[in-house]
Motif scaffolding. Structure first.
Motif, PDB file in Angstrom:
ATOM      1  N   GLU A 191      -0.480  -5.974   7.563  1.00 43.93           N
ATOM      2  CA  GLU A 191       0.333  -4.825   7.296  1.00 43.93           C
ATOM      3  C   GLU A 191       2.126  -4.912   7.387  1.00 43.93           C
ATOM      4  N   VAL A 229       4.523  -3.267   5.193  1.00 45.11           N
ATOM      5  CA  VAL A 229       5.183  -2.016   5.406  1.00 45.11           C
ATOM      6  C   VAL A 229       3.994  -1.307   5.900  1.00 45.11           C
ATOM      7  N   PRO A 230       4.954   0.185   7.119  1.00 44.16           N
ATOM      8  CA  PRO A 230       3.433   0.792   6.912  1.00 44.16           C
ATOM      9  C   PRO A 230       3.093   1.363   5.821  1.00 44.16           C
ATOM     10  N   GLY A 231       1.522   2.247   6.245  1.00 46.75           N
ATOM     11  CA  GLY A 231       0.880   2.113   5.073  1.00 46.75           C
ATOM     12  C   GLY A 231       0.132   0.707   3.901  1.00 46.75           C
ATOM     13  N   THR A 250      -0.564  -2.810   3.024  1.00 43.77           N
ATOM     14  CA  THR A 250      -0.930  -4.465   3.481  1.00 43.77           C
ATOM     15  C   THR A 250      -2.232  -4.997   2.632  1.00 43.77           C
ATOM     16  N   GLN A 277      -1.862   3.508   1.223  1.00 39.87           N
ATOM     17  CA  GLN A 277      -2.496   4.256   1.593  1.00 39.87           C
ATOM     18  C   GLN A 277      -1.307   6.141   1.043  1.00 39.87           C
ATOM     19  N   ALA A 316       2.781   5.990   1.279  1.00 41.13           N
ATOM     20  CA  ALA A 316       3.112   5.542   2.087  1.00 41.13           C
ATOM     21  C   ALA A 316       4.516   5.531   1.340  1.00 41.13           C
ATOM     22  N   LYS A 364       6.737   5.029  -4.199  1.00 46.54           N
ATOM     23  CA  LYS A 364       6.185   5.705  -3.163  1.00 46.54           C
ATOM     24  C   LYS A 364       4.322   6.158  -4.137  1.00 46.54           C
TER      25      LYS A 364
END
Length: 107
Positions: A13, A15-17, A19, A36, A39, A87
């Protein structure tokens, strides 16, 4: 090693969200992303040429101030040093190809 199975590569991972699994060749890096919903990828740039291939889902991508929701089958060329970010609208699977190799992604 000419044959690779993605499940054999460690998922990270970055960056958050977001993978990713990386495949590196002598001159390219392939990044297989799972993203996700909601994200966000902060705007950034790099000296690498990038081709984004949308495999599944919807992602709002902005390149040099121009935004578009990309969907499966869409391909986006991001020139070297172009500012870009975005996003996830839904869960996504994205393949990014970079030239030359992303040495910063090797670790």
């Amino acid at each position: 090693m000419p044959f690779i199975h993605l499940s054999d590569i460690e998922e990270k991972e970055l960056v958050p969200g977001f993978t990713v699994r990386f495949v590196h060749t002598e001159s390219m890096t392939f990044s297989y992303w799972t993203v996700q919903p909601g994200a966000e990828l902060p705007e950034h740039s790099h000296p690498h040429e990038q081709v984004t291939n949308m495999l599944e889902g919807e992602f709002r991508l902005t390149v040099d101030g121009e935004s578009k929701v990309i969907r499966p089958g869409d391909v986006v060329h991001i020139p070297p040093n172009a500012a870009h970010g975005g996003k996830a609208v839904t869960e996504c699977r994205i393949l990014d190809v970079f030239h030359p190799v992303r040495e910063d992604y090797r670790s």
